[in-house]
Design a protein around this motif. Structure first.
Motif, PDB file in Angstrom:
ATOM      1  N   LYS A   2       0.568  -1.427   0.206  1.00 20.60           N
ATOM      2  CA  LYS A   2       0.141   0.153   0.378  1.00 20.60           C
ATOM      3  C   LYS A   2       1.017   1.318   0.254  1.00 20.60           C
ATOM      4  N   PHE A   3       0.670   1.934  -0.956  1.00 14.34           N
ATOM      5  CA  PHE A   3       0.719   3.327  -1.225  1.00 14.34           C
ATOM      6  C   PHE A   3       1.005   4.290  -0.290  1.00 14.34           C
ATOM      7  N   HIS A   4       1.688   4.999   0.588  1.00 15.93           N
ATOM      8  CA  HIS A   4       1.192   6.228   1.537  1.00 15.93           C
ATOM      9  C   HIS A   4       1.895   7.529   1.131  1.00 15.93           C
ATOM     10  N   PHE A   5       0.592   8.030   0.806  1.00 14.28           N
ATOM     11  CA  PHE A   5       0.718   9.644   0.332  1.00 14.28           C
ATOM     12  C   PHE A   5       1.242  10.312   1.285  1.00 14.28           C
ATOM     13  N   GLN A   6       1.016  10.035   2.664  1.00 17.46           N
ATOM     14  CA  GLN A   6       1.500  11.699   3.771  1.00 17.46           C
ATOM     15  C   GLN A   6       2.981  11.378   4.427  1.00 17.46           C
ATOM     16  N   HIS A   7       3.633   9.505   4.026  1.00 13.85           N
ATOM     17  CA  HIS A   7       4.623   9.379   4.538  1.00 13.85           C
ATOM     18  C   HIS A   7       6.185   9.697   3.014  1.00 13.85           C
ATOM     19  N   PHE A   8       5.110   9.530   1.864  1.00 11.27           N
ATOM     20  CA  PHE A   8       6.030  10.023   0.138  1.00 11.27           C
ATOM     21  C   PHE A   8       5.847  11.545   1.010  1.00 11.27           C
ATOM     22  N   LEU A   9       5.042  12.785   1.335  1.00  5.85           N
ATOM     23  CA  LEU A   9       4.641  13.898   1.515  1.00  5.85           C
ATOM     24  C   LEU A   9       6.148  14.080   2.330  1.00  5.85           C
ATOM     25  N   LYS A  10       6.141  13.496   3.595  1.00  5.25           N
ATOM     26  CA  LYS A  10       6.806  13.843   5.116  1.00  5.25           C
ATOM     27  C   LYS A  10       8.920  13.378   4.370  1.00  5.25           C
ATOM     28  N   ALA A  11       8.633  12.518   3.578  1.00  5.77           N
ATOM     29  CA  ALA A  11       9.879  12.045   2.539  1.00  5.77           C
ATOM     30  C   ALA A  11      10.272  13.048   1.115  1.00  5.77           C
ATOM     31  N   LEU A  12       9.394  13.526   0.977  1.00 14.22           N
ATOM     32  CA  LEU A  12       9.862  14.451   0.151  1.00 14.22           C
ATOM     33  C   LEU A  12       9.927  16.118   0.928  1.00 14.22           C
ATOM     34  N   LEU A  13       9.499  16.112   1.918  1.00 14.16           N
ATOM     35  CA  LEU A  13      10.757  17.421   2.491  1.00 14.16           C
ATOM     36  C   LEU A  13      11.941  17.693   3.153  1.00 14.16           C
ATOM     37  N   GLN A  82      -7.181  11.299   7.712  1.00 13.83           N
ATOM     38  CA  GLN A  82      -7.697  11.753   6.553  1.00 13.83           C
ATOM     39  C   GLN A  82      -7.203  13.240   6.595  1.00 13.83           C
ATOM     40  N   TRP A  83      -6.962  13.925   5.495  1.00 14.75           N
ATOM     41  CA  TRP A  83      -6.844  15.347   5.463  1.00 14.75           C
ATOM     42  C   TRP A  83      -7.865  15.908   6.487  1.00 14.75           C
ATOM     43  N   SER A  84      -7.683  17.317   6.783  1.00 17.02           N
ATOM     44  CA  SER A  84      -7.908  18.358   7.756  1.00 17.02           C
ATOM     45  C   SER A  84      -7.140  19.672   7.587  1.00 17.02           C
ATOM     46  N   LEU A  85      -7.763  20.309   7.437  1.00 17.88           N
ATOM     47  CA  LEU A  85      -7.128  21.751   7.918  1.00 17.88           C
ATOM     48  C   LEU A  85      -6.435  22.167   8.754  1.00 17.88           C
ATOM     49  N   ARG A  86      -6.571  21.409   9.542  1.00 17.48           N
ATOM     50  CA  ARG A  86      -5.444  21.304  10.482  1.00 17.48           C
ATOM     51  C   ARG A  86      -3.597  20.963  10.287  1.00 17.48           C
ATOM     52  N   ARG A  87      -4.103  20.264   9.400  1.00 12.67           N
ATOM     53  CA  ARG A  87      -3.062  18.707   9.950  1.00 12.67           C
ATOM     54  C   ARG A  87      -2.770  19.713   8.232  1.00 12.67           C
ATOM     55  N   ILE A  88      -3.389  20.427   6.471  1.00 17.28           N
ATOM     56  CA  ILE A  88      -2.865  20.580   5.405  1.00 17.28           C
ATOM     57  C   ILE A  88      -1.727  22.157   5.969  1.00 17.28           C
ATOM     58  N   VAL A  89      -2.101  23.480   7.028  1.00 17.69           N
ATOM     59  CA  VAL A  89      -1.838  23.937   7.953  1.00 17.69           C
ATOM     60  C   VAL A  89      -0.090  23.778   8.303  1.00 17.69           C
ATOM     61  N   SER A  90      -0.600  22.429   8.911  1.00 22.78           N
ATOM     62  CA  SER A  90       0.582  21.499   9.398  1.00 22.78           C
ATOM     63  C   SER A  90       1.866  21.850   8.676  1.00 22.78           C
ATOM     64  N   TYR A  91       1.422  21.021   7.227  1.00 25.43           N
ATOM     65  CA  TYR A  91       2.370  20.831   5.948  1.00 25.43           C
ATOM     66  C   TYR A  91       2.645  22.078   5.859  1.00 25.43           C
ATOM     67  N   SER A  92       1.943  23.001   5.608  1.00 26.66           N
ATOM     68  CA  SER A  92       2.325  24.238   5.176  1.00 26.66           C
ATOM     69  C   SER A  92       3.675  24.757   5.442  1.00 26.66           C
ATOM     70  N   ILE A  93       3.169  24.292   6.637  1.00 28.25           N
ATOM     71  CA  ILE A  93       3.729  25.672   7.894  1.00 28.25           C
ATOM     72  C   ILE A  93       5.635  24.779   7.405  1.00 28.25           C
ATOM     73  N   VAL A  94       5.763  23.828   7.632  1.00 31.78           N
ATOM     74  CA  VAL A  94       7.336  23.402   7.262  1.00 31.78           C
ATOM     75  C   VAL A  94       8.075  22.825   5.645  1.00 31.78           C
ATOM     76  N   ALA A  95       6.232  23.147   4.915  1.00 30.21           N
ATOM     77  CA  ALA A  95       6.918  23.215   3.405  1.00 30.21           C
ATOM     78  C   ALA A  95       7.496  24.482   2.952  1.00 30.21           C
ATOM     79  N   PHE A  96       7.364  25.575   4.030  1.00 29.77           N
ATOM     80  CA  PHE A  96       7.388  27.002   3.875  1.00 29.77           C
ATOM     81  C   PHE A  96       8.805  27.593   3.375  1.00 29.77           C
ATOM     82  N   PRO A  97       9.322  27.424   5.217  1.00 27.16           N
ATOM     83  CA  PRO A  97      10.672  27.419   4.651  1.00 27.16           C
ATOM     84  C   PRO A  97      11.780  27.323   3.760  1.00 27.16           C
TER      85      PRO A  97
END
Length: 306
Positions: A2-13, A82-97
């Motif tokens: 099974k492909f875990h997209f959120q783990h992939f996103l973390k690895a990408l960051l 599940q994706w939520s606004l809080r989770r999206i904001v968290s990833y955005s804060i990490v990705a911004f810098p």
């Protein structure tokens, strides 16, 4: 599997952070962010991110039965939450810098930053551009350039771009040369020390010739034939950058744009600005030069032998 997209996103960051730090060291741009004395810390960060990346990559693809069943309410992430606004904001804060780090190239500090950091000559801290509080860097010249003792045999003995690691004997010799010589060359390795010494005892250097380079900075209230030849002193990182430099008089100063890099030769005199005596350079020649590859000045680091 099974492909875990959120783990992939973390690895990408994590991969982007690793690549960013590695690129800073490969290109040499790390010196535009921190004193090179501390670049080993960013190297450690790059290694740390790379190790986390290797661990995270193993989590992207997993057997479906590999996920354990939580019989209790757990707080850790399985990678398919599940994706939520809080989770999206968290990833955005990490990705911004990291996104801005790649999109916005590092730039050298200039006169606009100098004006916000603090006036070089102003004695009244409540007056100046915009009315913000600013302190005089002239009064604190000595505190800006305190020598730091570094064990020559320690891992911190890393050559700096301006080679300002000096033994105690070398340091004392160069300081004596300043005091005895009739011609002073403001080289990068001793720039901050010479600056502090001349500012502290300006009358002792009256009549001596001086050669230096820096960028042009202008304060409100300067005469048409005056400007400041400046450099940024970096103690730890650009967040603590301080502007240091000398008030200079030369014909046609009003035609020279701020941030222009120049090399001047002149004679040291003592002038008066806002009621305080300070070194005044009477320039005899001025030439436009290219901005150096290492535009910043770093404090002298005094080596300790065994």
């Amino acid at each position: 599997m099974k492909f875990h997209f959120q783990h992939f996103l973390k690895a990408l960051l994590l991969g982007m952070f690793t690549l960013f730090f590695a690129n800073l060291h490969i290109t040499g741009d790390i010196t535009k962010y921190v004193n090179p004395k501390y670049d080993y810390m960013s190297k450690m960060a790059a290694i740390f991110f790379f190790v986390l990346l290797l661990i995270q990559v193993t989590r992207i693809w997993q057997e479906k039965h590999a996920r354990h069943a939580c019989s209790h309410k757990c707080n850790h992430d399985h990678g398919d939450s599940q994706w939520s606004l809080r989770r999206i904001v968290s990833y955005s804060i990490v990705a911004f810098p990291i996104v801005t780090g790649f999109m916005i190239p590092p730039a050298t500090l200039d006169s606009s930053i100098a004006a916000n950091k603090g006036f070089l000559l102003t004695q009244d801290s409540n007056e100046g551009r915009g009315g913000e509080e600013r302190t005089s860097l002239l009064e604190g010249a000595k505190s800006l350039v305190e020598k730091e003792n570094i064990d020559i045999y320690s891992s911190e003995h890393i050559p700096l771009p301006n080679e300002n690691y000096l033994s105690e004997e070398e340091y004392d010799g160069k300081l004596q040369l300043l005091q005895k010589s009739e011609s002073i060359h403001m080289t990068e390795d001793m720039f901050s020390t010479y600056y502090a010494e001349i500012n502290d005892n300006p009358k002792s250097y009256i009549g001596k010739k001086i050669k230096m380079s820096g960028f042009v900075f202008k304060e409100e209230g300067l005469a048409s034939n005056q400007l400041v030849i400046s450099r940024f002193l970096i103690t730890h990182c650009i967040a603590d950058a301080s502007i240091i430099g000398f008030l200079t008089e030369i014909k046609g100063a009003d035609t020279i744009q701020e941030d222009t890099w120049v090399e001047i030769e002149g004679v040291i005199e003592v002038g008066n600005y806002n009621g305080s005596d300070l070194p005044l350079l009477k320039a005899t020649s001025l030439n436009m030069v290219e901005e150096p590859s290492e535009p910043y000045i770093y404090p002298v680091l005094k080596l300790l032998g065994k």
